[in-house]
Scaffold this motif. Structure first.
Motif, mmCIF file in Angstrom:
data_model
loop_
_atom_site.group_PDB
_atom_site.id
_atom_site.type_symbol
_atom_site.label_atom_id
_atom_site.label_comp_id
_atom_site.label_asym_id
_atom_site.label_seq_id
_atom_site.Cartn_x
_atom_site.Cartn_y
_atom_site.Cartn_z
ATOM 1 N N THR A 32 0.835 -1.216 0.000
ATOM 2 C CA THR A 32 0.000 0.000 0.000
ATOM 3 C C THR A 32 0.859 1.251 0.000
ATOM 4 N N ALA A 35 2.215 1.683 -3.460
ATOM 5 C CA ALA A 35 1.165 2.164 -4.356
ATOM 6 C C ALA A 35 0.993 3.674 -4.237
ATOM 7 N N SER A 41 -2.245 1.586 -8.504
ATOM 8 C CA SER A 41 -3.048 0.684 -7.693
ATOM 9 C C SER A 41 -2.179 -0.406 -7.079
#
Length: 246
Positions: A32, A35, A41
């Motif tokens: 995450t 990203a 994504s």
């Protein structure tokens, strides 16, 4: 988003590893976090990380994240791997944990060992490691009725050569060995055990040893990650042929 964005991310992370920004054993930022950093994504990040995993640069540890692999030691699989004194040549950086269990022949094992379904076999599983990272997998099968040989907890013979050595020491004749080498993708179980990406090629080696009557006395199924293994086969010409050629 450009179709090759994941390639750009993989290239940037690869350079970070090569220049030492991420050192061996270090964990990469969470998916995450990556990203957000690259403004893509999470699935795109996972594709990039999968590329690095297939190259052997990182490994995914379940529940912990992605870690930089240390420089790997190459395994050389050779049909001439035994020295004159009968000792296999081992890689000093590697050692294997060994487990032993009794199984019944089925699926691929029946034709491999030329036995009926349900025949009792002894299975030896050798999982080699370089430090904390798994390196190679070897499964060795011997008919239970053939010989009672011991099983070490650990071994420097990472490809299970010591099983065949113990059989020979117990008086089992080995007259011939057939080795079949193919390249393929790992199955899900192999990828998990060896912490490989599902797109990483492996060397799949089937080794079958037989006695003078053609009976299979040992069968080995070896899985060696392609980016850290090679197969070398040596043929020795008989001395009389060499002399005749002069």
């Amino acid at each position: 988003m450009a179709a090759n964005r994941y390639q750009e991310i993989a290239d940037h992370l690869r350079r970070s590893i090569e220049t030492g920004l991420f050192t061996a054993g270090a964990s990469l930022p969470a998916e995450t976090d990556l990203a957000r950093r690259y403004e893509v994504s999470v699935p795109t990040v996972r594709i990039a990380l999968g590329m690095l995993q297939d190259e052997g640069l990182i490994e995914k540890q379940h529940g912990r994240g992605n870690f930089v692999r240390p420089p790997f030691e190459r395994i050389t699989y050779s049909n001439d791997r035994f020295a004159a004194d009968g000792r296999a040549v081992f890689n000093a950086a590697l050692n294997a944990s060994v487990s032993r269990s009794e199984v019944k022949a089925k699926d691929e094992l029946c034709p491999l060992l030329q036995v009926a379904r349900g025949t009792r076999l002894v299975e030896y599983v050798y999982l080699s490691h370089q430090g904390p990272s798994p390196h190679s997998l070897a499964r060795i099968y011997v008919p239970s009725s053939l010989a009672d040989i011991s099983s070490p907890k650990t071994s420097r013979s990472v490809l299970g050569d010591d099983v065949l050595g113990q059989l020979i020491a117990a008086g089992v004749q080995v007259a011939s060995t057939v080795e079949r080498v193919t390249a393929r993708l790992p199955n899900a179980s192999e990828a998990k055990v060896l912490r490989l990406g599902t797109g990483a090629a492996v060397l799949n080696i089937e080794r079958v040893s037989m006695d003078g009557m053609g009976r299979v006395v040992e069968a080995a199924l070896l899985v060696l990650p392609g980016h850290r293994a090679e197969a070398v086969f040596t043929t020795h010409a008989p001395i009389e042929e060499l002399e005749a050629a002069r």
